[in-house]
Enzyme design. Sequence first.
Site, PDB file in Angstrom:
ATOM      1  N   THR A   7      46.999  64.793 130.256  1.00 16.37           N
ATOM      2  CA  THR A   7      46.416  63.566 130.295  1.00 16.37           C
ATOM      3  C   THR A   7      47.257  62.874 129.400  1.00 16.37           C
ATOM      4  O   THR A   7      48.117  62.930 129.814  1.00 16.37           O
ATOM      5  CB  THR A   7      44.785  63.710 129.645  1.00 16.37           C
ATOM      6  OG1 THR A   7      44.608  62.068 130.001  1.00 16.37           O
ATOM      7  CG2 THR A   7      45.254  63.060 128.264  1.00 16.37           C
ATOM      8  N   SER A 130      50.864  64.335 128.758  1.00 18.75           N
ATOM      9  CA  SER A 130      51.610  64.814 129.585  1.00 18.75           C
ATOM     10  C   SER A 130      52.083  63.161 129.874  1.00 18.75           C
ATOM     11  O   SER A 130      53.437  63.691 130.049  1.00 18.75           O
ATOM     12  CB  SER A 130      50.876  65.674 130.599  1.00 18.75           C
ATOM     13  OG  SER A 130      50.361  66.551 130.276  1.00 18.75           O
TER      14      SER A 130
END
Length: 180
Positions: A7, A130
Site C-alpha cells: 500500500t 510500498s
Amino acid sequence: MEKIKSTTVVAIKHEGKVAIGADGQATMGNTIAKSSVNKIRKLQGGKIVTGFAGSTADAFTLLEKFEEKLGAYSNNMKRAAVELAKEWRTDRMLSKLEAMMIVADAEDILIISGTGDVIEPDMGIATIGSGSMYAQSAARALKKFATGLTAKEMVEESLTIAADICIYTNHNTIIEEVTN
C-alpha cells in the site's frame, strides 16, 4: 499462504491542517487481491486519524491495541504511540506482526513500527508502504513549490503520483482530515 499486503499511506501537515490518505490496493504476492481496501481509520470522533500498511490482519490488531492505549492514557496520542511501540517490540505474539502505522492529530504526525520506533517525521510529512518513497518525494516537492495547495490536496496529489509509478499502489484513494 501469502499474506495480503502492500500500500501507500501519506500524512501531511500544512498551514495548521493535517490530512492523511491511502490507496485502496491490497496485493497477495504479485496479484491484486482487492482494489478498494480502506486503510484509514478515524478515532476519537476524527481527532486522531490512523493509516496502516502491511499485513491487513496484523494492522487491524495493532489498530485495536492503539485504541486500547489511547483509552489507557487519556487520549494522549504520543504516549499511546510510545506504549504501543514498547508492547509491540517486547510482546512475543505482537512482535511477529508485520505492519506499520501512521497516527495523526491536529498537532503531530507519528510513524509507529514494530521495532519500537515512534518517529516524528521531518517537514510534517509521513509516508509508509510500498509506494512511500514515491509519495514522499512528491509530497516534499509539493510542500516546497505548491504552497497554495491544502494539506488534503497535497496528500491527494502525492498518492496520485505514487500510483502512477508504484505497481503496488492504485488510484482508489481515501483521504481524511484531522478535526480539532
